[in-house]
Enzyme design. Sequence first.
Site, PDB file in Angstrom:
ATOM      1  N   ASN A  10      37.249  47.998  26.311  1.00 48.94           N
ATOM      2  CA  ASN A  10      36.678  47.086  27.109  1.00 48.94           C
ATOM      3  C   ASN A  10      35.184  47.078  26.855  1.00 48.94           C
ATOM      4  O   ASN A  10      34.656  48.288  26.773  1.00 48.94           O
ATOM      5  CB  ASN A  10      36.735  47.682  28.751  1.00 48.94           C
ATOM      6  CG  ASN A  10      36.044  46.862  29.544  1.00 48.94           C
ATOM      7  OD1 ASN A  10      34.782  46.502  29.332  1.00 48.94           O
ATOM      8  ND2 ASN A  10      36.636  46.815  30.919  1.00 48.94           N
ATOM      9  N   HIS A  13      30.160  46.567  28.712  1.00 48.98           N
ATOM     10  CA  HIS A  13      28.726  47.436  28.890  1.00 48.98           C
ATOM     11  C   HIS A  13      28.085  47.279  27.684  1.00 48.98           C
ATOM     12  O   HIS A  13      26.682  47.479  27.471  1.00 48.98           O
ATOM     13  CB  HIS A  13      29.077  48.919  29.198  1.00 48.98           C
ATOM     14  CG  HIS A  13      29.574  48.895  30.607  1.00 48.98           C
ATOM     15  ND1 HIS A  13      29.050  48.438  31.664  1.00 48.98           N
ATOM     16  CD2 HIS A  13      30.861  49.455  31.021  1.00 48.98           C
ATOM     17  CE1 HIS A  13      29.607  48.276  32.787  1.00 48.98           C
ATOM     18  NE2 HIS A  13      30.511  49.127  32.535  1.00 48.98           N
ATOM     19  N   HIS A  46      35.776  41.898  31.591  1.00 47.11           N
ATOM     20  CA  HIS A  46      35.582  41.440  33.007  1.00 47.11           C
ATOM     21  C   HIS A  46      34.484  40.356  33.104  1.00 47.11           C
ATOM     22  O   HIS A  46      33.294  40.775  33.133  1.00 47.11           O
ATOM     23  CB  HIS A  46      35.422  42.753  33.852  1.00 47.11           C
ATOM     24  CG  HIS A  46      35.314  42.594  35.197  1.00 47.11           C
ATOM     25  ND1 HIS A  46      35.361  43.632  36.027  1.00 47.11           N
ATOM     26  CD2 HIS A  46      35.781  41.500  36.147  1.00 47.11           C
ATOM     27  CE1 HIS A  46      35.578  43.158  37.323  1.00 47.11           C
ATOM     28  NE2 HIS A  46      35.754  41.989  37.480  1.00 47.11           N
ATOM     29  N   ARG A  48      32.597  38.879  35.598  1.00 42.52           N
ATOM     30  CA  ARG A  48      32.404  39.063  37.185  1.00 42.52           C
ATOM     31  C   ARG A  48      31.846  37.933  37.701  1.00 42.52           C
ATOM     32  O   ARG A  48      31.290  37.252  37.069  1.00 42.52           O
ATOM     33  CB  ARG A  48      31.414  40.376  37.345  1.00 42.52           C
ATOM     34  CG  ARG A  48      32.139  41.591  37.275  1.00 42.52           C
ATOM     35  CD  ARG A  48      31.235  42.759  37.734  1.00 42.52           C
ATOM     36  NE  ARG A  48      31.931  44.036  37.930  1.00 42.52           N
ATOM     37  CZ  ARG A  48      32.301  44.551  39.279  1.00 42.52           C
ATOM     38  NH1 ARG A  48      31.868  43.618  40.104  1.00 42.52           N
ATOM     39  NH2 ARG A  48      32.868  45.591  39.253  1.00 42.52           N
ATOM     40  N   ARG A  52      27.106  39.734  35.951  1.00 44.88           N
ATOM     41  CA  ARG A  52      26.253  40.811  35.617  1.00 44.88           C
ATOM     42  C   ARG A  52      26.453  41.408  34.149  1.00 44.88           C
ATOM     43  O   ARG A  52      25.277  41.970  33.622  1.00 44.88           O
ATOM     44  CB  ARG A  52      26.459  41.963  36.590  1.00 44.88           C
ATOM     45  CG  ARG A  52      27.632  42.732  36.288  1.00 44.88           C
ATOM     46  CD  ARG A  52      27.430  44.032  37.088  1.00 44.88           C
ATOM     47  NE  ARG A  52      27.890  43.765  38.586  1.00 44.88           N
ATOM     48  CZ  ARG A  52      28.234  44.490  39.606  1.00 44.88           C
ATOM     49  NH1 ARG A  52      28.541  45.674  39.225  1.00 44.88           N
ATOM     50  NH2 ARG A  52      28.562  43.886  40.830  1.00 44.88           N
ATOM     51  N   GLU A  73      39.788  40.428  32.788  1.00 47.39           N
ATOM     52  CA  GLU A  73      39.845  41.435  34.076  1.00 47.39           C
ATOM     53  C   GLU A  73      39.183  39.967  34.965  1.00 47.39           C
ATOM     54  O   GLU A  73      38.374  39.537  34.547  1.00 47.39           O
ATOM     55  CB  GLU A  73      39.065  42.414  34.033  1.00 47.39           C
ATOM     56  CG  GLU A  73      39.856  43.349  33.196  1.00 47.39           C
ATOM     57  CD  GLU A  73      38.859  44.599  33.365  1.00 47.39           C
ATOM     58  OE1 GLU A  73      37.879  44.889  33.924  1.00 47.39           O
ATOM     59  OE2 GLU A  73      39.336  45.883  32.680  1.00 47.39           O
ATOM     60  N   THR A 104      34.449  48.650  39.364  1.00 46.61           N
ATOM     61  CA  THR A 104      35.631  48.605  40.161  1.00 46.61           C
ATOM     62  C   THR A 104      36.255  49.793  40.842  1.00 46.61           C
ATOM     63  O   THR A 104      36.801  50.769  40.220  1.00 46.61           O
ATOM     64  CB  THR A 104      36.822  47.983  39.310  1.00 46.61           C
ATOM     65  OG1 THR A 104      36.224  46.907  38.481  1.00 46.61           O
ATOM     66  CG2 THR A 104      37.844  47.142  40.138  1.00 46.61           C
ATOM     67  N   GLU A 154      48.399  47.854  36.317  1.00 49.09           N
ATOM     68  CA  GLU A 154      47.543  48.883  35.756  1.00 49.09           C
ATOM     69  C   GLU A 154      47.077  49.852  36.692  1.00 49.09           C
ATOM     70  O   GLU A 154      46.532  49.714  37.706  1.00 49.09           O
ATOM     71  CB  GLU A 154      46.017  48.248  35.114  1.00 49.09           C
ATOM     72  CG  GLU A 154      45.418  49.116  34.500  1.00 49.09           C
ATOM     73  CD  GLU A 154      44.099  48.530  33.567  1.00 49.09           C
ATOM     74  OE1 GLU A 154      44.607  47.461  33.003  1.00 49.09           O
ATOM     75  OE2 GLU A 154      43.384  48.958  33.151  1.00 49.09           O
ATOM     76  N   HIS A 194      40.239  53.403  33.568  1.00 41.91           N
ATOM     77  CA  HIS A 194      39.264  53.541  34.451  1.00 41.91           C
ATOM     78  C   HIS A 194      38.627  54.744  34.619  1.00 41.91           C
ATOM     79  O   HIS A 194      39.273  55.843  34.782  1.00 41.91           O
ATOM     80  CB  HIS A 194      39.066  53.082  35.902  1.00 41.91           C
ATOM     81  CG  HIS A 194      37.760  52.430  36.435  1.00 41.91           C
ATOM     82  ND1 HIS A 194      37.029  53.570  37.011  1.00 41.91           N
ATOM     83  CD2 HIS A 194      37.273  51.416  36.762  1.00 41.91           C
ATOM     84  CE1 HIS A 194      35.880  52.903  37.421  1.00 41.91           C
ATOM     85  NE2 HIS A 194      36.066  51.488  37.153  1.00 41.91           N
TER      86      HIS A 194
HETATM   87  N1  PXP Z   1      40.715  48.664  33.555  1.00 37.77           N
HETATM   88  C1  PXP Z   1      40.226  47.886  34.503  1.00 37.77           C
HETATM   89  C2  PXP Z   1      41.203  47.120  35.293  1.00 37.77           C
HETATM   90  C3  PXP Z   1      38.696  48.024  34.781  1.00 37.77           C
HETATM   91  O1  PXP Z   1      38.331  46.973  35.731  1.00 37.77           O
HETATM   92  C4  PXP Z   1      38.007  48.578  33.939  1.00 37.77           C
HETATM   93  C5  PXP Z   1      36.366  48.562  34.020  1.00 37.77           C
HETATM   94  O2  PXP Z   1      36.055  47.432  33.903  1.00 37.77           O
HETATM   95  C6  PXP Z   1      38.505  49.265  33.034  1.00 37.77           C
HETATM   96  C7  PXP Z   1      39.791  49.622  32.756  1.00 37.77           C
HETATM   97  C8  PXP Z   1      37.731  50.180  31.992  1.00 37.77           C
HETATM   98  O3  PXP Z   1      36.963  51.393  32.813  1.00 37.77           O
HETATM   99  P1  PXP Z   1      35.929  52.328  32.254  1.00 37.77           P
HETATM  100  O4  PXP Z   1      34.959  51.141  31.686  1.00 37.77           O
HETATM  101  O5  PXP Z   1      35.480  53.148  33.360  1.00 37.77           O
HETATM  102  O6  PXP Z   1      36.586  52.892  30.982  1.00 37.77           O
END
Ligand code: PXP
Length: 252
Positions: A10, A13, A46, A48, A52, A73, A104, A154, A194
């Site tokens: 992901n 960030h 994601h 959003r 952001r 996402e 999330t 998930e 997550h």
């Molecule tokens: N899976 C989903 C559905 C999420 O919303 C997120 C966060 O955007 C992640 C995985 C990844 O989480 P993290 O960034 O904490 O590793």
Amino acid sequence: MSTKLRLGVNIDHVATIRNARGGRHPDPVRAARLAAGAGADGITAHLREDRRHISDADIDRLSNEIELPLNLEMAATEDMLAIALRHSPHAACMVPEKRKELTTEGGLDAVGGLDHLRPYVERLVAAGIRVSLFVDPAPAQLQAARELGAPVVELHTGAYCAAPAGPERAAELERLIAAAAEAGRLGLECHAGHGLTYETVGPVAAIANVVELNIGHFLVGEAIFGGLDSAVKRMRALMDRARAEALGARSA
Ligand code: PXP
């Protein structure tokens, strides 16, 4: 038990850091390319509602410039549905979204949201997009996902990762293990993610039925210290080792 455990990286960030100053650096698409080279099997982003981090232009570029499957996402809104249908990503993971949350915070309430979610799941599935629902590891949520016709769930690993090491974390892990087994019984493909870190990934990677982990924030944080390539490679190695050990233990 599936031998292959996929890693979805992901890159949200990377966009968070870029947006702190505006402009183009650091570029999430460059991060996606690096992640691909380091062993990622997919890229997760994601989009959003408040944009952001990931922007519409990022989704355009990720769709056009990256060869790995894109997992978008998204919240269950008409705007997001239109964007998903326009880009036709490999997968769409439906997540709950609150404007004020930092991340999330919990899973989607598929039980309470059955009627709202149904048309979104149906239209995405009809468009050939693999739909997953991001849910807490609770049997009722998995049954609702099945009822909605989503092929994938998930499991939200946030509570497991946030729990202190010891009995609390072990109890959260048991919930994940039981939910993954239930997903298998219901014929749902099971992903998890997550908050996963080098420390917490192993026991989740060892869960039979989990075939994909989506990991972002920790990898981008580690990239500051040692580079994204090395962070993805280390995470990949930890996942693969835990899965191989679990497979060995089961066949012994
Ligand atoms: N899976 C989903 C559905 C999420 O919303 C997120 C966060 O955007 C992640 C995985 C990844 O989480 P993290 O960034 O904490 O590793």
